[in-house]
Design a protein around this motif. Structure first.
Motif, PDB file in Angstrom:
ATOM      1  N   PHE A   1       1.426  -1.788   0.245  1.00  0.00           N
ATOM      2  CA  PHE A   1       0.220   0.192   0.268  1.00  0.00           C
ATOM      3  C   PHE A   1       1.330   1.264  -0.167  1.00  0.00           C
ATOM      4  CE2 PHE A   1      -2.138  -3.688   1.868  1.00  0.00           C
ATOM      5  CZ  PHE A   1      -3.911  -3.033   1.964  1.00  0.00           C
ATOM      6  N   ASP A   2       0.923   1.738  -1.068  1.00  0.00           N
ATOM      7  CA  ASP A   2       1.793   3.167  -1.382  1.00  0.00           C
ATOM      8  C   ASP A   2       2.782   2.354  -0.952  1.00  0.00           C
ATOM      9  OD1 ASP A   2      -0.391   4.747  -2.422  1.00  0.00           O
ATOM     10  OD2 ASP A   2      -0.688   5.694  -0.196  1.00  0.00           O
ATOM     11  N   ASN A   3       3.929   3.411  -0.146  1.00  0.00           N
ATOM     12  CA  ASN A   3       5.426   3.018  -0.186  1.00  0.00           C
ATOM     13  C   ASN A   3       5.868   2.841   1.372  1.00  0.00           C
ATOM     14  OD1 ASN A   3       6.323   4.407  -2.423  1.00  0.00           O
ATOM     15  ND2 ASN A   3       5.826   6.609  -1.408  1.00  0.00           N
ATOM     16  N   ASN A   4       4.380   1.803   1.904  1.00  0.00           N
ATOM     17  CA  ASN A   4       4.890   1.193   3.106  1.00  0.00           C
ATOM     18  C   ASN A   4       5.063  -0.368   2.631  1.00  0.00           C
ATOM     19  OD1 ASN A   4       3.102   2.924   4.844  1.00  0.00           O
ATOM     20  ND2 ASN A   4       1.576   2.312   3.461  1.00  0.00           N
ATOM     21  N   ASP A   5       5.820  -1.460   3.961  1.00  0.00           N
ATOM     22  CA  ASP A   5       6.467  -2.560   3.674  1.00  0.00           C
ATOM     23  C   ASP A   5       5.672  -3.158   3.497  1.00  0.00           C
ATOM     24  OD1 ASP A   5       8.738  -1.686   4.577  1.00  0.00           O
ATOM     25  OD2 ASP A   5       8.324  -2.096   7.522  1.00  0.00           O
ATOM     26  N   PRO A   6       5.699  -4.685   2.016  1.00  0.00           N
ATOM     27  CA  PRO A   6       4.918  -5.063   2.069  1.00  0.00           C
ATOM     28  C   PRO A   6       4.266  -6.101   2.575  1.00  0.00           C
ATOM     29  CG  PRO A   6       7.049  -4.882   0.456  1.00  0.00           C
ATOM     30  CD  PRO A   6       7.624  -4.262   1.344  1.00  0.00           C
ATOM     31  N   VAL A   7       3.549  -6.597   2.758  1.00  0.00           N
ATOM     32  CA  VAL A   7       2.481  -7.641   3.560  1.00  0.00           C
ATOM     33  C   VAL A   7       1.817  -8.491   2.722  1.00  0.00           C
ATOM     34  CG1 VAL A   7       0.548  -7.884   5.237  1.00  0.00           C
ATOM     35  CG2 VAL A   7       1.264  -5.228   4.605  1.00  0.00           C
ATOM     36  N   GLU A   8       2.170 -10.045   3.309  1.00  0.00           N
ATOM     37  CA  GLU A   8       2.340 -11.311   2.535  1.00  0.00           C
ATOM     38  C   GLU A   8       0.501 -11.945   2.729  1.00  0.00           C
ATOM     39  OE1 GLU A   8       4.883 -14.972   1.993  1.00  0.00           O
ATOM     40  OE2 GLU A   8       3.402 -15.864   3.559  1.00  0.00           O
TER      41      GLU A   8
ATOM     42  N   ALA B   1      -8.779  -2.266   5.124  1.00  0.00           N
ATOM     43  CA  ALA B   1      -8.372  -1.785   5.271  1.00  0.00           C
ATOM     44  C   ALA B   1      -6.973  -0.594   5.113  1.00  0.00           C
ATOM     45  CB  ALA B   1      -7.695  -1.976   6.703  1.00  0.00           C
ATOM     46  N   GLY B   2      -6.228  -1.310   5.012  1.00  0.00           N
ATOM     47  CA  GLY B   2      -4.754  -0.653   4.131  1.00  0.00           C
ATOM     48  C   GLY B   2      -5.282  -0.077   2.506  1.00  0.00           C
TER      49      GLY B   2
ATOM     50  N   LYS C   1      -2.896   5.716  -1.815  1.00  0.00           N
ATOM     51  CA  LYS C   1      -3.414   6.321  -3.320  1.00  0.00           C
ATOM     52  C   LYS C   1      -3.049   4.897  -4.106  1.00  0.00           C
ATOM     53  CE  LYS C   1      -1.894  10.166  -2.677  1.00  0.00           C
ATOM     54  NZ  LYS C   1      -0.910  12.545  -2.648  1.00  0.00           N
ATOM     55  N   LYS C   2      -1.714   3.841  -3.815  1.00  0.00           N
ATOM     56  CA  LYS C   2      -1.337   3.214  -5.172  1.00  0.00           C
ATOM     57  C   LYS C   2      -1.287   1.424  -4.084  1.00  0.00           C
ATOM     58  CE  LYS C   2       0.710   5.186  -8.214  1.00  0.00           C
ATOM     59  NZ  LYS C   2       0.160   5.421  -9.660  1.00  0.00           N
ATOM     60  N   VAL C   3      -2.144   0.790  -5.000  1.00  0.00           N
ATOM     61  CA  VAL C   3      -1.722  -0.633  -4.379  1.00  0.00           C
ATOM     62  C   VAL C   3      -0.922  -1.703  -5.339  1.00  0.00           C
ATOM     63  CG1 VAL C   3      -2.962  -3.009  -3.599  1.00  0.00           C
ATOM     64  CG2 VAL C   3      -3.756  -0.159  -2.869  1.00  0.00           C
TER      65      VAL C   3
END
Length: 235
Positions: free
Chosen positions: A166-173, A197-198, A203-205
């Motif tokens: 989600f945007d520049n957050n850490d990737p989630v599995e 929720a994420g 703005k970008k997924v």
């Protein structure tokens, strides 16, 4: 006689002077310019940035030398910037479509967006979207977030895992479950609540699917134009 000739020469030169008589505005044109300025300011006050820019363009085009145009020019750059931002906001909102149809014991609500594709210089997509993201509220099946994939041969290995950023957050599995939509593979995101929720503030997924043969599909969705109120139900 000499003095009379000088007077006539001065009158002729004055008649040929392309000065104020040609460049100045008539009282009627000045009134029209002021009316455009009033409409321009009203549009700005109403936060109708696109309308304000259009009025500003008219004022500059028709009455560039007017005092009204000079006054308008002081705020025009800001107006144009806000108008561009509004156009982008509208573009992002129009990427989403919403639907409600009778289903099961009630009504099904859904919101859909295609994955990002590059555009040519005329704004025409260069290719077809690789996937469609669907948010669905079904009266009997509950809430779902899933992907409709264009690649009809896609198979998600078990356990089916995808990486979502989600945007520049850490990737989630996220775990997924593949199903057949009747028109191709559907890949459900098991934890639909966490995904939603994420997605809401993003703005970008970016969704990286499991490797499929020699290809690792990566899907990007420009989600910021999503409007939860248009879904028609609480997700």
């Amino acid at each position: 006689m000499r003095n009379l000739l000088l007077v006539l020469l001065v009158l002729v030169l004055a008649a040929c002077n392309p000065g104020d008589s040609e460049t100045s505005l008539s009282a009627e044109d000045n009134a029209k310019a002021l009316a455009l300025l009033r409409d321009y300011n009203h549009a700005r006050d109403s936060r109708d940035w696109i309308g304000a820019q259009q009025l500003g363009d008219q004022l500059r085009s028709k009455y560039r030398e007017s005092d009204a145009a000079q006054t308008m020019s002081k705020s025009y750059d800001d107006t144009a910037k806000m108008a561009d931002a509004k156009r982008e906001e509208v573009r992002l909102a129009e990427l989403w479509s919403y639907a409600s149809i009778p289903a099961g014991s009630g009504k099904q609500y859904s919101a859909m967006i295609d994955s990002h594709v590059e555009l040519d210089q005329n704004g025409v997509p260069l290719n077809q979207p690789d996937a469609r993201l669907v948010l669905r509220v079904h009266p009997d099946w509950g809430h779902s977030s899933y992907l409709l994939l264009a690649n009809k041969k896609f198979v998600c290995a078990k356990p089916c895992k995808m990486t979502i950023t989600f945007d520049n957050n850490d990737p989630v599995e996220f775990s997924g479950t593949q199903a057949d939509s009747g028109q191709g593979p559907a890949l459900f995101i098991d934890d639909h609540a966490a995904f939603y929720a994420g997605m809401l503030p993003a703005k970008k997924v970016k969704i990286q699917l499991p490797k499929n043969g020699d290809y690792t599909p990566t899907l990007i969705f420009d989600v910021s134009g999503y409007d939860a109120s248009r879904l028609g139900a609480q997700f």
